[in-house]
Every structure is written in structure tokens, then in C-alpha cells.
Design an enzyme around this catalytic site. Structure first.
Site, PDB file in Angstrom:
ATOM      1  N   PHE A   1       0.834  -1.216   0.000  1.00 20.51           N
ATOM      2  CA  PHE A   1       0.000   0.000   0.000  1.00 20.51           C
ATOM      3  C   PHE A   1       0.870   1.267   0.000  1.00 20.51           C
ATOM      4  O   PHE A   1       0.375   2.351  -0.305  1.00 20.51           O
ATOM      5  CB  PHE A   1      -0.887   0.039   1.256  1.00 20.51           C
ATOM      6  CG  PHE A   1      -2.190  -0.686   1.133  1.00 20.51           C
ATOM      7  CD1 PHE A   1      -2.266  -2.062   1.220  1.00 20.51           C
ATOM      8  CD2 PHE A   1      -3.372   0.014   0.947  1.00 20.51           C
ATOM      9  CE1 PHE A   1      -3.470  -2.733   1.141  1.00 20.51           C
ATOM     10  CE2 PHE A   1      -4.593  -0.639   0.860  1.00 20.51           C
ATOM     11  CZ  PHE A   1      -4.645  -2.024   0.960  1.00 20.51           C
TER      12      PHE A   1
ATOM     13  N   GLU B   1       0.088 -13.243  26.682  1.00 19.98           N
ATOM     14  CA  GLU B   1       0.069 -14.706  26.890  1.00 19.98           C
ATOM     15  C   GLU B   1       1.417 -15.363  26.595  1.00 19.98           C
ATOM     16  O   GLU B   1       1.487 -16.457  26.032  1.00 19.98           O
ATOM     17  CB  GLU B   1      -1.074 -15.335  26.104  1.00 19.98           C
ATOM     18  CG  GLU B   1      -2.378 -14.889  26.715  1.00 19.98           C
ATOM     19  CD  GLU B   1      -3.566 -15.664  26.283  1.00 19.98           C
ATOM     20  OE1 GLU B   1      -3.454 -16.885  26.154  1.00 19.98           O
ATOM     21  OE2 GLU B   1      -4.611 -15.041  26.106  1.00 19.98           O
TER      22      GLU B   1
HETATM   23  C1  LIG Z   1      -2.961  -5.301  25.972  1.00 21.15           C
HETATM   24  C2  LIG Z   1      -2.495  -6.349  26.924  1.00 21.15           C
HETATM   25  C3  LIG Z   1      -3.406  -7.253  27.448  1.00 21.15           C
HETATM   26  C4  LIG Z   1      -3.009  -8.194  28.392  1.00 21.15           C
HETATM   27  N1  LIG Z   1      -3.925  -9.040  28.981  1.00 21.15           N
HETATM   28  C5  LIG Z   1      -3.566  -9.784  30.052  1.00 21.15           C
HETATM   29  C6  LIG Z   1      -4.545 -10.503  30.811  1.00 21.15           C
HETATM   30  O1  LIG Z   1      -5.735 -10.495  30.488  1.00 21.15           O
HETATM   31  N2  LIG Z   1      -4.132 -11.175  31.917  1.00 21.15           N
HETATM   32  C7  LIG Z   1      -2.823 -11.213  32.313  1.00 21.15           C
HETATM   33  O2  LIG Z   1      -2.506 -11.853  33.307  1.00 21.15           O
HETATM   34  N3  LIG Z   1      -1.862 -10.558  31.591  1.00 21.15           N
HETATM   35  C8  LIG Z   1      -2.221  -9.837  30.498  1.00 21.15           C
HETATM   36  N4  LIG Z   1      -1.261  -9.142  29.787  1.00 21.15           N
HETATM   37  C9  LIG Z   1       0.123  -9.169  30.256  1.00 21.15           C
HETATM   38  C10 LIG Z   1       1.059  -9.924  29.311  1.00 21.15           C
HETATM   39  O3  LIG Z   1       0.825 -11.300  29.405  1.00 21.15           O
HETATM   40  C11 LIG Z   1       2.487  -9.516  29.654  1.00 21.15           C
HETATM   41  O4  LIG Z   1       2.656  -8.184  29.216  1.00 21.15           O
HETATM   42  C12 LIG Z   1       3.515 -10.432  29.024  1.00 21.15           C
HETATM   43  O5  LIG Z   1       3.460 -11.710  29.584  1.00 21.15           O
HETATM   44  C13 LIG Z   1       4.926  -9.879  29.155  1.00 21.15           C
HETATM   45  O6  LIG Z   1       5.186  -9.465  30.461  1.00 21.15           O
HETATM   46  P1  LIG Z   1       5.818  -8.026  30.737  1.00 21.15           P
HETATM   47  O7  LIG Z   1       5.097  -7.035  29.904  1.00 21.15           O
HETATM   48  O8  LIG Z   1       5.818  -7.833  32.202  1.00 21.15           O
HETATM   49  O9  LIG Z   1       7.294  -8.132  30.185  1.00 21.15           O
HETATM   50  P2  LIG Z   1       8.554  -8.670  31.025  1.00 21.15           P
HETATM   51  O10 LIG Z   1       8.259  -9.977  31.624  1.00 21.15           O
HETATM   52  O11 LIG Z   1       9.027  -7.589  31.936  1.00 21.15           O
HETATM   53  O12 LIG Z   1       9.619  -8.859  29.857  1.00 21.15           O
HETATM   54  C14 LIG Z   1      10.309  -7.754  29.270  1.00 21.15           C
HETATM   55  C15 LIG Z   1      11.128  -8.283  28.086  1.00 21.15           C
HETATM   56  O13 LIG Z   1      12.097  -9.222  28.541  1.00 21.15           O
HETATM   57  C16 LIG Z   1      11.936 -10.458  27.845  1.00 21.15           C
HETATM   58  N5  LIG Z   1      12.240 -11.534  28.774  1.00 21.15           N
HETATM   59  C17 LIG Z   1      11.743 -11.732  30.017  1.00 21.15           C
HETATM   60  N6  LIG Z   1      12.268 -12.824  30.561  1.00 21.15           N
HETATM   61  C18 LIG Z   1      13.132 -13.347  29.665  1.00 21.15           C
HETATM   62  C19 LIG Z   1      13.992 -14.497  29.630  1.00 21.15           C
HETATM   63  N7  LIG Z   1      14.053 -15.345  30.668  1.00 21.15           N
HETATM   64  N8  LIG Z   1      14.734 -14.713  28.524  1.00 21.15           N
HETATM   65  C20 LIG Z   1      14.654 -13.869  27.460  1.00 21.15           C
HETATM   66  N9  LIG Z   1      13.870 -12.779  27.426  1.00 21.15           N
HETATM   67  C21 LIG Z   1      13.116 -12.518  28.506  1.00 21.15           C
HETATM   68  C22 LIG Z   1      10.491 -10.466  27.413  1.00 21.15           C
HETATM   69  O14 LIG Z   1      10.263 -11.362  26.309  1.00 21.15           O
HETATM   70  C23 LIG Z   1      10.303  -9.021  27.036  1.00 21.15           C
HETATM   71  O15 LIG Z   1      10.838  -8.797  25.769  1.00 21.15           O
HETATM   72  C24 LIG Z   1      -1.643  -8.243  28.787  1.00 21.15           C
HETATM   73  C25 LIG Z   1      -0.719  -7.359  28.229  1.00 21.15           C
HETATM   74  C26 LIG Z   1      -1.121  -6.419  27.322  1.00 21.15           C
HETATM   75  C27 LIG Z   1      -0.094  -5.453  26.769  1.00 21.15           C
END
Ligand SMILES: Cc1cc2nc3c(=O)[nH]c(=O)nc-3n(C[C@H](O)[C@H](O)[C@H](O)COP(=O)(O)OP(=O)(O)OC[C@H]3O[C@@H](n4cnc5c(N)ncnc54)[C@H](O)[C@@H]3O)c2cc1C
Length: 448
Positions: free
Chosen positions: A338, A363
Site C-alpha cells: 500500500f 500470553e
Molecule cells: C494489551 C495487553 C493485554 C493483556 N492481557 C492480560 C490478561 O488479560 N491477563 C494477564 O494476566 N496478563 C495480560 N497481559 C500481560 C502480558 O501477558 C504480559 O505483558 C507479558 O506476559 C509480558 O510481560 P511483561 O510485559 O511484564 O514483560 P517482562 O516480563 O518484563 O519482559 C520484558 C522483556 O524481557 C523479555 N524476557 C523476560 N524474561 C526473559 C527471559 N528469561 N529470557 C529472554 N527474554 C526474557 C520479554 O520477552 C520481554 O521482551 C496483557 C498485556 C497487554 C499489553
């Protein structure tokens, strides 16, 4: 026997949800996305038309659909709006711990109600300081007689601002990690529950996301889903069910991006020709189509594993990881086709681009899926081939003609470093290629 054909009932379901998407979702999705507001009337219609909650087992009054049916329905809704798909199917996430638990009275109480009345059940493991590291949660559950008292905050909760119930994962002691995690169903009108403001997001703005705070919230013993030490496994089993479905979000959104780009490519002219005549555009579309098809196959496979009751976590991770990355790539390629118009809010691609970005985060991020898949490879994966040392590669001086005659009476030694095969009664003094000492050579023929 493998069979990729859908049953008559599955095709009917697909058509029904497809029609619902065209009638109810497509006309309003961009409007509500712009408003950053969830159109509740669509969730209610999805409930009334039996699209929501169709996975509730028959014994509680539901349709008892499997995950394959879930994947079919989700693909269609997500093709119209991934944000609305997230909200409509959030009940399946919220109810999964209930369905997976062995607490019959909780199933009867909540599933039988949700099937009859428009009620939303959200799901909470994540917290402001924790998402990926589920065992590191801090929301406290302290025993008080037979009840528990909850204190802490759950964050990022899909439908958190509009739900009636929540499956809450908490810990009796953060130091216990996995061992302390328990789970409850909490009615969100309980004293001490506060709902945060809707979190402003980049995409999926038709879905509601909020934080939920618990201040001395009493949970009666009848609502305990998993005792301390059982909650972590329950959360992981929940993800086995829901991760293939996130893959289906990707399939639906990517399919729409592909179709819109195909359509546009026939209309847009450059240098006196429709851009669809250019091989670079055709090849891009072919790649996009291939990714949609592959993503769908992986999500269906993972869904089938769940329906069959086989161990499903690796398949679920592969489906989520591949399908969500593929969706991001497909939508990005559609945007490139696009070009300038793809970058505007006048065409659907910009919203798809923002919406699919979330799929690689919630998730379980893509990185967490990589960890699970790699963990399987280095843990329980059973190779088919023998180890490298055992592979019967036979080559070397003096071997020719028919295999059995050529190697008869010969002895062969393999260099452990570069793989060179030396044919002779003894190993060489040193490898003629990499100079490793001959005593390190391993006899590879005859097989002992
Ligand atoms: C719009 C939205 C809806 C959501 N809905 C729900 C819901 O209904 N219920 C619920 O419980 N949660 C929900 N979530 C939360 C979601 O599951 C988390 O945001 C997700 O699991 C990542 O956790 P975090 O954002 O705390 O990132 P963090 O865990 O802080 O991770 C930060 C970064 O580090 C990386 N990382 C972390 N650990 C490691 C490792 N051991 N090795 C390599 N890389 C690593 C991650 O991949 C990421 O890139 C939602 C999130 C959003 C944004």
C-alpha cells in the site's frame, strides 16, 4: 490418518462467525478503535448469538466446542478486528482455569451462570512488576480460617474494567516461587476490589485493559480454584489452551492484510501498469499467502493436540510464536504494498499493524515461546537419528564399487574434530586435515 477437511458443522460455524464479522464488526471496528472504546453491544451480540462461551462443556449447558472450533471462530472475528476478538474470547481465557480445575462446585456455579447470562470472566497472572516470570508474582493470599485474604495488584487485565469475575493467581509467599502460587475465582464486586482506569494502548483499542487492585479482599473457601503449589501448573495448562488461539488471532489478521493488499495491487498503477503485474509484488503476496497457510496449519495442529488431550505445550508455543511473527511480517508486507496509503488511517492496514503487534507480547512473549521450545529440544526431545559419532558415513581411500564388498574386511577411523575418515588397520598418527592426534580417532567400522 491425517485429515485437513472441516466437518459440515465446522464449516457452518465458520460461515456463521464470518457473517457476524461482516455484519457487526467490520462496519464499526475502525470507529471504536479511533474512540479508544470497547463497543459493549458487540460483545453482547456475540454472547446472544452463541459465539462467545461456546467452549463451555455440555454438562454445564454449553456447546462443548473444542479448540479447533475455537480456532475457526477466532480467525473470523480477528479478521475483522483483533481487538474485539481479544475481548470477545477473553471469557475463554478467564474460564480456562475453572474448566481445567477439579473443583466441580466452582464449574457448576460459574460456568452454568455464564452460559445463561451475559457475564464476563477475566484472567490475571500479570502484575505491574511481573509478566513473563509468573512464579515471581507478589499479589498475596493469606489464609484466614478457611478463607483467603487477597492483597496486591493485577495489571494488564483484558476486560478488567468491564468483567464480573476474575480468575486470580496469587501467592502465599513470594519466596516460595512456584510452590506458593494458588488461584481463586473472585467476584469483582467484592469489598476491597478497585478497578483502574482503562490503559491507553497503541493497538487493539477496541479491547479494554485495566489494572485491578485488591485491598484485604476476602475470598471464601468455595472459590479456591487451586491450593498453594497447584496454581502455577494450572496457569501453564491454561496457556497450553490459549496460546494456539493467539495464533488464530494472527491468522485472521494476516489473512485480511493479504486480501486487502491483493485487492489494492490490482487497482494501483505505476509506470502505466497495475503493480500486481510486477513480479516483486506477486512474490511478496505469494510469501504472505504461504505464511497465512502455514500459521493456520500450526494453530490447528496445536488445537487438535489440546482436543485430543495429548501434551500440548510445545505445539502451543510453536503455533503462537510462528503465527504471531508471521502475522506481523504479513501485515508489514501489506503496508509496503500500500506504501504511502498503507501508512495512513484512511486504509485498514495501519490498524492491523498496530493490532497484531500485541500478539507477540501477551500470553507469553515470543522470547518466552523460544525458551519453551528450546527447553523441549534440550530436554525431552527424542532424536530419530543416531548421535553424530554413530552416523555410518563411509568414505575414504580404497573404497569403491558395491558398498558391502568395498567395506568388507576394512577398518575405518573417524577424526572427532573434522570428521575425516581414515581407512586402515590403525588410526593415522595425526589427522591430515586438522592435525588432531590419531589416538583420539574413533573406530567407526566395522560396527561393534
Ligand atoms: C494489551 C495487553 C493485554 C493483556 N492481557 C492480560 C490478561 O488479560 N491477563 C494477564 O494476566 N496478563 C495480560 N497481559 C500481560 C502480558 O501477558 C504480559 O505483558 C507479558 O506476559 C509480558 O510481560 P511483561 O510485559 O511484564 O514483560 P517482562 O516480563 O518484563 O519482559 C520484558 C522483556 O524481557 C523479555 N524476557 C523476560 N524474561 C526473559 C527471559 N528469561 N529470557 C529472554 N527474554 C526474557 C520479554 O520477552 C520481554 O521482551 C496483557 C498485556 C497487554 C499489553
Amino acid at each position: 490418518m491425517l485429515n485437513f477437511k472441516l466437518t459440515k458443522e465446522q464449516v457452518e460455524l465458520q460461515n456463521k462467525v464470518r457473517e457476524f464479522t461482516r455484519r457487526e464488526i467490520l462496519p464499526v471496528a475502525w470507529y471504536y478503535d479511533e474512540l479508544d472504546e470497547i463497543p459493549m453491544f458487540i460483545l453482547k451480540k456475540a454472547f446472544e448469538e452463541g459465539i462467545m462461551n461456546s467452549d463451555i462443556p455440555k454438562e454445564y449447558g454449553g456447546k462443548g466446542y473444542g479448540l479447533i472450533e475455537g480456532a475457526l471462530a477466532v480467525e473470523e472475528i480477528a479478521a475483522g478486528c483483533a481487538g474485539l476478538a481479544t475481548s470477545i474470547f477473553d471469557n475463554s481465557l478467564g474460564m480456562a482455569p475453572v474448566m481445567l480445575s477439579d473443583k466441580e462446585h466452582i464449574k457448576k456455579r460459574y460456568l452454568s451462570e455464564i452460559v445463561k447470562r451475559f457475564k464476563l470472566m477475566c484472567f490475571g497472572t500479570s502484575e505491574p512488576t511481573m509478566g513473563s516470570d509468573v512464579a515471581g508474582m507478589r499479589c498475596l493470599a493469606v489464609k484466614d480460617g478457611d478463607d483467603y485474604i487477597l492483597n496486591g495488584t493485577k495489571y494488564w487485565i483484558t476486560n478488567g474494567g468491564i468483567a464480573d469475575y476474575m480468575t486470580v493467581f496469587a501467592t502465599t509467599d513470594p519466596k516460595l516461587q512456584h510452590g506458593g502460587i494458588c488461584a481463586f475465582v473472585v467476584s469483582l464486586d467484592r469489598k476491597g476490589v478497585s478497578i483502574g482506569k482503562s490503559i491507553p494502548k497503541m493497538g487493539q483499542r477496541c479491547s479494554n485493559t485495566a489494572g485491578i487492585h485488591f485491598n484485604n479482599v476476602r475470598v471464601p473457601k468455595e472459590d479456591v480454584l487451586a491450593e498453594p503449589g497447584e496454581g502455577f501448573v494450572l496457569a501453564m495448562k491454561t496457556f497450553d489452551r490459549t496460546r494456539p488461539i493467539i495464533g488464530s488471532f494472527g491468522v485472521g489478521a494476516a489473512r485480511s492484510a493479504l486480501e486487502f493488499a491483493l485487492n489494492y495491487s490490482k487497482k494501483r498503477h505505476t509506470f502505466g501498469s497495475p503493480i500486481s503485474n510486477y513480479q516483486s509484488i506477486q512474490f511478496k503476496l505469494a510469501e504472505m499467502y504461504m505464511k497465512v497457510e502455514t500459521a493456520r496449519l500450526l494453530t490447528w495442529k496445536a488445537a487438535a493436540e489440546v482436543d485430543e488431550g495429548t501434551v500440548a505445550n510445545v505445539g502451543a508455543s510453536i503455533a503462537k510464536l510462528y503465527a504471531t511473527q508471521a502475522a506481523f511480517e504479513v501485515v508489514s508486507d501489506a503496508l509496503q504494498i500500500f506504501a504511502g496509503y498503507g501508512y495512513t488511517k484512511m486504509y485498514p492496514i495501519e490498524k492491523l499493524f498496530r493490532d497484531v503487534r500485541l500478539l507477540m507480547i501477551y500470553e507469553g512473549t515470543s522470547e518466552i515461546q523460544h525458551l519453551i521450545i528450546a527447553g523441549h529440544l534440550f530436554g525431552s526431545y527424542k532424536p530419530v537419528m543416531p548421535s553424530l559419532d554413530e552416523v555410518p558415513i563411509m568414505r575414504g581411500d580404497g573404497l569403491s564399487g558395491e558398498f558391502s564388498k568395498s567395506v568388507e574386511g576394512k577398518t575405518a577411523w573417524r577424526c572427532p574434530m573434522c570428521g575425516y575418515i581414515h581407512v586402515g588397520d590403525e588410526p593415522p598418527d595425526a589427522c591430515p586435515y586438522c592435525f588432531v592426534k590419531g589416538k583420539a580417532f574413533k573406530k567407526v567400522w566395522p560396527k561393534e
